[in-house]
Motif scaffolding. Structure first.
Motif, PDB file in Angstrom:
ATOM      1  N   ARG A  51       0.725  -1.190   0.103  1.00  0.00           N
ATOM      2  CA  ARG A  51       0.009   0.015  -0.055  1.00  0.00           C
ATOM      3  C   ARG A  51       0.720   1.262  -0.034  1.00  0.00           C
ATOM      4  O   ARG A  51       0.437   2.111  -0.787  1.00  0.00           O
ATOM      5  CB  ARG A  51      -0.898   0.004   1.321  1.00  0.00           C
ATOM      6  CG  ARG A  51      -1.554   1.312   1.615  1.00  0.00           C
ATOM      7  CD  ARG A  51      -2.414   1.357   2.847  1.00  0.00           C
ATOM      8  NE  ARG A  51      -3.424   0.263   2.857  1.00  0.00           N
ATOM      9  CZ  ARG A  51      -4.492   0.639   2.264  1.00  0.00           C
ATOM     10  NH1 ARG A  51      -4.847   1.649   1.950  1.00  0.00           N
ATOM     11  NH2 ARG A  51      -5.489  -0.406   2.433  1.00  0.00           N
ATOM     12  N   GLU A  52       1.899   1.314   0.778  1.00  0.00           N
ATOM     13  CA  GLU A  52       2.734   2.522   1.116  1.00  0.00           C
ATOM     14  C   GLU A  52       3.382   2.768  -0.531  1.00  0.00           C
ATOM     15  O   GLU A  52       3.550   4.111  -0.667  1.00  0.00           O
ATOM     16  CB  GLU A  52       3.877   2.150   2.013  1.00  0.00           C
ATOM     17  CG  GLU A  52       3.449   2.176   3.445  1.00  0.00           C
ATOM     18  CD  GLU A  52       2.572   0.876   3.664  1.00  0.00           C
ATOM     19  OE1 GLU A  52       2.156   0.703   4.935  1.00  0.00           O
ATOM     20  OE2 GLU A  52       2.769  -0.146   3.039  1.00  0.00           O
ATOM     21  N   ALA A  55       0.605   4.358  -2.509  1.00  0.00           N
ATOM     22  CA  ALA A  55       0.016   5.754  -2.171  1.00  0.00           C
ATOM     23  C   ALA A  55       1.129   6.835  -2.605  1.00  0.00           C
ATOM     24  O   ALA A  55       0.323   8.120  -2.576  1.00  0.00           O
ATOM     25  CB  ALA A  55       0.121   5.682  -0.509  1.00  0.00           C
ATOM     26  N   LYS A  60      -4.255  11.833  -1.720  1.00  0.00           N
ATOM     27  CA  LYS A  60      -4.557  11.719  -0.205  1.00  0.00           C
ATOM     28  C   LYS A  60      -5.795  11.098  -0.090  1.00  0.00           C
ATOM     29  O   LYS A  60      -6.156  10.551   0.919  1.00  0.00           O
ATOM     30  CB  LYS A  60      -4.103  12.889   0.762  1.00  0.00           C
ATOM     31  CG  LYS A  60      -2.559  13.197   0.685  1.00  0.00           C
ATOM     32  CD  LYS A  60      -2.467  14.470   1.637  1.00  0.00           C
ATOM     33  CE  LYS A  60      -1.065  14.926   1.524  1.00  0.00           C
ATOM     34  NZ  LYS A  60      -0.888  16.157   2.442  1.00  0.00           N
ATOM     35  N   ILE A  64      -7.589   3.104  -2.174  1.00  0.00           N
ATOM     36  CA  ILE A  64      -6.654   2.399  -2.665  1.00  0.00           C
ATOM     37  C   ILE A  64      -7.563   0.986  -2.840  1.00  0.00           C
ATOM     38  O   ILE A  64      -7.589   0.584  -3.830  1.00  0.00           O
ATOM     39  CB  ILE A  64      -5.211   1.830  -2.057  1.00  0.00           C
ATOM     40  CG1 ILE A  64      -4.577   3.401  -2.132  1.00  0.00           C
ATOM     41  CG2 ILE A  64      -4.623   0.838  -2.787  1.00  0.00           C
ATOM     42  CD1 ILE A  64      -3.115   3.222  -1.492  1.00  0.00           C
TER      43      ILE A  64
END
Length: 230
Positions: A51-52, A55, A60, A64
């Motif tokens: 995920r990071e 992102a 923001k 996701i």
């Protein structure tokens, strides 16, 4: 020469910051762009993407999970899909096309399968980690060799865990993200339920603790050198 030096210096400049918010686009086009970015990053990676990482390329306010759902919906009729594995996401060919791929590439179906002795040790590590080699040997009623452990480590299926509080502080072993990826698990919670395996007669904790997990395990270890030290 001065001009040439300047041009070389320009090559080392940092690229312009990526516009992740895309506020100049209407919501629908913004969402489509985020979908494209997420799928492109996952497609370009040989490993599951966490995920990071995703992102970094979306706004923001971007959800996701919903992006992933929409990408999956668009891939519904394709021979590949987007799967959750090893704590991230990865493109994988659908299992229904396994025979087609093996025929085209000449790969044997069992090319990625583990010998029984290695598979059994790996299973015990997965369910009882962190676990020492001595504890594994107790399960099997026979010494689990360093060579066998080394084979699993060389395939990145297991790694060293924290030191055990037992006398001598022996190393413990744990499974890796590569283990999750190899077997298609997202987390260890995806392992088959131990009690369900017992109910199905496929596994018995009593036999495990009594050192009778598999009578044929010793035969599978005959060609693997034993060591008695931890």
């Amino acid at each position: 020469m001065v001009g040439s030096t300047a041009r070389k210096g320009q090559k080392n400049e940092q690229p312009a910051l990526l516009d992740t918010e895309l506020e100049h686009l209407p919501p629908e086009l913004r969402w489509r762009e985020w979908m494209g970015r997420v799928e492109a990053v996952i497609f370009a990676s040989a490993e599951p993407v966490i995920r990071e990482t995703l992102a970094r390329v979306v706004g923001k306010s971007c959800n996701i999970e919903l992006i992933i759902d929409d990408v999956r919906a668009e891939l519904a009729g394709r021979p590949y899909e987007l799967v959750s594995v090893a704590g991230g996401w990865q493109h994988r060919t659908k299992k229904a096309f396994g025979d087609v791929i093996r025929t085209a590439t000449g790969q044997a179906e069992s090319a990625r399968s583990l010998p029984q002795s290695e598979a059994l040790v790996l299973m015990c590590i997965a369910y009882f980690q962190p676990i020492t080699r001595g504890e594994l040997s107790t399960f099997f009623g026979k010494e689990v060799s360093r060579d066998l452990i080394g084979i699993l480590r060389s395939q990145d299926l297991i790694a060293s865990g924290p030191r055990s509080p037992q006398p001598g502080a022996p190393y413990t072993y744990v499974t890796t993200k590569a283990f999750l990826s190899h077997f298609g698990f997202n987390t260890l919670r995806d392992l088959p339920d131990f009690e369900a395996l017992e109910d199905a007669g496929l596994l018995s904790k009593e036999k495990l603790l009594g050192g009778h997990i598999m009578p044929d395990f010793a035969a599978g270890q005959e060609d693997v050198g034993d060591e008695t030290t931890e």
